[in-house]
Write a protein that holds these residues in place. Structure first.
Motif, PDB file in Angstrom:
ATOM      1  N   ARG A  82     -67.520  36.670 -19.864  1.00  0.00           N
ATOM      2  CA  ARG A  82     -66.561  37.251 -18.928  1.00  0.00           C
ATOM      3  C   ARG A  82     -65.983  36.267 -17.903  1.00  0.00           C
ATOM      4  NH1 ARG A  82     -67.770  41.844 -14.411  1.00  0.00           N
ATOM      5  NH2 ARG A  82     -65.614  42.120 -13.755  1.00  0.00           N
ATOM      6  N   PHE A  83     -66.804  35.729 -17.027  1.00  0.00           N
ATOM      7  CA  PHE A  83     -66.283  34.893 -15.952  1.00  0.00           C
ATOM      8  C   PHE A  83     -65.760  33.551 -16.462  1.00  0.00           C
ATOM      9  CE2 PHE A  83     -69.215  37.831 -13.864  1.00  0.00           C
ATOM     10  CZ  PHE A  83     -68.321  38.437 -12.997  1.00  0.00           C
ATOM     11  N   MET A  84     -66.435  32.989 -17.430  1.00  0.00           N
ATOM     12  CA  MET A  84     -65.961  31.727 -18.000  1.00  0.00           C
ATOM     13  C   MET A  84     -64.626  31.946 -18.721  1.00  0.00           C
ATOM     14  SD  MET A  84     -68.325  29.580 -17.046  1.00  0.00           S
ATOM     15  CE  MET A  84     -68.331  30.586 -15.576  1.00  0.00           C
ATOM     16  N   ALA A  85     -64.507  33.076 -19.427  1.00  0.00           N
ATOM     17  CA  ALA A  85     -63.267  33.396 -20.144  1.00  0.00           C
ATOM     18  C   ALA A  85     -62.103  33.620 -19.186  1.00  0.00           C
ATOM     19  CB  ALA A  85     -63.479  34.626 -21.026  1.00  0.00           C
ATOM     20  N   LEU A  86     -62.387  34.118 -17.992  1.00  0.00           N
ATOM     21  CA  LEU A  86     -61.339  34.346 -16.997  1.00  0.00           C
ATOM     22  C   LEU A  86     -60.860  33.052 -16.347  1.00  0.00           C
ATOM     23  CD1 LEU A  86     -62.684  37.547 -15.207  1.00  0.00           C
ATOM     24  CD2 LEU A  86     -60.653  37.383 -16.659  1.00  0.00           C
ATOM     25  N   GLY A  87     -61.652  31.982 -16.461  1.00  0.00           N
ATOM     26  CA  GLY A  87     -61.244  30.707 -15.901  1.00  0.00           C
ATOM     27  C   GLY A  87     -62.120  30.175 -14.786  1.00  0.00           C
ATOM     28  N   PHE A  88     -63.237  30.837 -14.508  1.00  0.00           N
ATOM     29  CA  PHE A  88     -64.154  30.321 -13.503  1.00  0.00           C
ATOM     30  C   PHE A  88     -64.764  29.018 -14.004  1.00  0.00           C
ATOM     31  CE2 PHE A  88     -63.702  34.608 -12.181  1.00  0.00           C
ATOM     32  CZ  PHE A  88     -64.076  34.680 -10.846  1.00  0.00           C
ATOM     33  N   GLY A  89     -64.884  28.038 -13.115  1.00  0.00           N
ATOM     34  CA  GLY A  89     -65.508  26.774 -13.478  1.00  0.00           C
ATOM     35  C   GLY A  89     -67.021  26.871 -13.448  1.00  0.00           C
ATOM     36  N   ARG A  90     -67.514  27.732 -12.568  1.00  0.00           N
ATOM     37  CA  ARG A  90     -68.961  27.911 -12.414  1.00  0.00           C
ATOM     38  C   ARG A  90     -69.200  29.283 -11.810  1.00  0.00           C
ATOM     39  NH1 ARG A  90     -72.985  24.019  -9.057  1.00  0.00           N
ATOM     40  NH2 ARG A  90     -74.755  24.312 -10.433  1.00  0.00           N
TER      41      ARG A  90
END
Length: 91
Positions: free
Chosen positions: A23-31
């Protein structure tokens, strides 16, 4: 979503996880790191503290609204209710 446990401290009642996929990685979060800490108030109650640390580029700043601890709060309330109903009172 996949998380990696990065820290467990049984003495301080702390667990830390880092999201590595989903979820968060797919949205573009770096960490995206979540820390859970249980603080004992007395023999029958405690406080749950959740902390979220994340990296997100300026172009994606509008995504900060998806960062919250609602899921953790729901889980803690559900487990607390279950334990209260299933655990005999202390003698």
């Amino acid at each position: 979503m996949k998380e990696m446990i990065t820290k467990v401290d049984n003495k301080k009642h702390v667990k830390e996880t880092e999201t590595i996929e989903g979820r968060f990685m797919a949205l573009g979060f770096g960490r995206y790191i979540t820390q859970y800490k249980i603080i004992e108030k007395n023999s029958t109650s405690s406080i749950k503290r959740s902390t979220i640390e994340y990296e997100l580029g300026d172009k994606l700043a509008n995504l900060t609204s998806v960062v919250n601890t609602e899921l953790v709060e729901t889980l803690v309330e559900t487990v607390g209710k279950y334990l209260t109903e299933k655990t005999p009172p202390p003698y």
